[in-house]
Design a protein around this motif. Structure first.
Motif, PDB file in Angstrom:
ATOM      1  N   GLU A  87      -7.824   8.026 -10.214  1.00 18.93           N
ATOM      2  CA  GLU A  87      -7.129   7.582 -11.105  1.00 18.93           C
ATOM      3  C   GLU A  87      -5.728   6.975 -10.954  1.00 18.93           C
ATOM      4  OE1 GLU A  87      -4.531  11.622 -12.186  1.00 18.93           O
ATOM      5  OE2 GLU A  87      -6.250  12.688 -11.334  1.00 18.93           O
ATOM      6  N   THR A  88      -4.524   6.705 -11.508  1.00 18.13           N
ATOM      7  CA  THR A  88      -3.668   5.704 -11.259  1.00 18.13           C
ATOM      8  C   THR A  88      -3.157   7.606 -10.610  1.00 18.13           C
ATOM      9  OG1 THR A  88      -3.683   4.077 -13.024  1.00 18.13           O
ATOM     10  CG2 THR A  88      -1.292   4.331 -12.120  1.00 18.13           C
ATOM     11  N   ARG A  89      -1.886   7.207  -9.543  1.00 21.20           N
ATOM     12  CA  ARG A  89      -1.259   7.623  -9.006  1.00 21.20           C
ATOM     13  C   ARG A  89       0.618   7.298  -8.893  1.00 21.20           C
ATOM     14  NH1 ARG A  89      -4.173  12.921  -7.893  1.00 21.20           N
ATOM     15  NH2 ARG A  89      -6.157  12.087  -7.245  1.00 21.20           N
ATOM     16  N   VAL A 146      -6.409  -5.265  -2.932  1.00 16.24           N
ATOM     17  CA  VAL A 146      -6.455  -3.451  -3.139  1.00 16.24           C
ATOM     18  C   VAL A 146      -6.340  -3.159  -3.739  1.00 16.24           C
ATOM     19  CG1 VAL A 146      -8.579  -2.224  -1.954  1.00 16.24           C
ATOM     20  CG2 VAL A 146      -7.823  -4.080  -0.774  1.00 16.24           C
ATOM     21  N   ILE A 147      -5.210  -2.568  -4.361  1.00 18.91           N
ATOM     22  CA  ILE A 147      -4.621  -1.624  -4.798  1.00 18.91           C
ATOM     23  C   ILE A 147      -2.844  -2.746  -6.541  1.00 18.91           C
ATOM     24  CG2 ILE A 147      -4.755   0.441  -3.375  1.00 18.91           C
ATOM     25  CD1 ILE A 147      -2.143  -0.011  -2.574  1.00 18.91           C
ATOM     26  N   GLN A 148      -2.808  -2.058  -6.913  1.00 12.32           N
ATOM     27  CA  GLN A 148      -1.930  -2.524  -7.948  1.00 12.32           C
ATOM     28  C   GLN A 148      -0.610  -1.526  -8.226  1.00 12.32           C
ATOM     29  OE1 GLN A 148      -4.119  -4.171 -11.925  1.00 12.32           O
ATOM     30  NE2 GLN A 148      -2.172  -3.486 -12.840  1.00 12.32           N
ATOM     31  N   ARG A 149       0.011  -2.379  -7.947  1.00 10.04           N
ATOM     32  CA  ARG A 149       1.643  -1.822  -7.993  1.00 10.04           C
ATOM     33  C   ARG A 149       2.441  -2.329  -9.530  1.00 10.04           C
ATOM     34  NH1 ARG A 149       6.858  -2.688  -6.910  1.00 10.04           N
ATOM     35  NH2 ARG A 149       8.416  -1.346  -5.891  1.00 10.04           N
ATOM     36  N   VAL A 178       7.081   4.127 -10.337  1.00 10.31           N
ATOM     37  CA  VAL A 178       6.544   3.354  -9.855  1.00 10.31           C
ATOM     38  C   VAL A 178       4.678   3.693  -9.700  1.00 10.31           C
ATOM     39  CG1 VAL A 178       5.431   1.584  -7.796  1.00 10.31           C
ATOM     40  CG2 VAL A 178       7.666   2.252  -8.353  1.00 10.31           C
ATOM     41  N   GLU A 179       3.958   3.141 -10.347  1.00 10.05           N
ATOM     42  CA  GLU A 179       2.348   3.821 -10.374  1.00 10.05           C
ATOM     43  C   GLU A 179       1.423   2.630  -8.918  1.00 10.05           C
ATOM     44  OE1 GLU A 179       2.074   6.590 -14.113  1.00 10.05           O
ATOM     45  OE2 GLU A 179       0.858   4.473 -13.338  1.00 10.05           O
TER      46      GLU A 179
END
Length: 117
Positions: free
Chosen positions: A44-46, A75-78, A88-89
């Motif tokens: 999940e998004t954190r 690799v990740i999206q902010r 911020v997730e």
């Protein structure tokens, strides 16, 4: 052979494509906390604060550095939401999701061969 944040020597890329592929992946995952961050984001998004709590004693600067590197590598999206205070997730990108089987294999290996006390 040069393997660093500035990139790879073209001779290495051209002449040793298998080794380059491994070195490239290692470079993306290099960093003490990146494996744990990716594993924590797998389902999940954190929020930033949740990641910080999950990692415990990690300093804000170290966490921010690791997150920026993962984001720069795609690799990740902010996502930043214009709220007060800003929310911020972080979530995995498709490129990040493709790393999960590597982490699962690492977990399998650790379960099978890691020492238990």
């Amino acid at each position: 052979m040069r393997v660093c944040n500035e990139g790879f020597d073209q001779d290495f890329i051209d002449g040793k494509s298998d080794m380059y592929a491994i070195a490239f992946t290692q470079n993306v995952l290099s960093g003490r906390w990146k494996y744990f961050i990716l594993w924590y984001l797998k389902d999940e998004t954190r929020r930033y604060t949740d990641i910080k709590k999950f990692l415990g004693d990690l300093s804000q600067g170290s966490l921010t550095k690791q997150l920026k590197e993962l984001e720069n590598d795609g690799v990740i999206q902010r996502d930043v939401y214009p709220e007060v205070p800003p929310r911020v997730e972080y979530s995995l990108t498709d490129k990040g999701i493709k790393l999960l089987p590597i982490l699962e294999k690492m977990a399998d290996y650790g379960r099978e061969y890691g020492e238990t006390t």
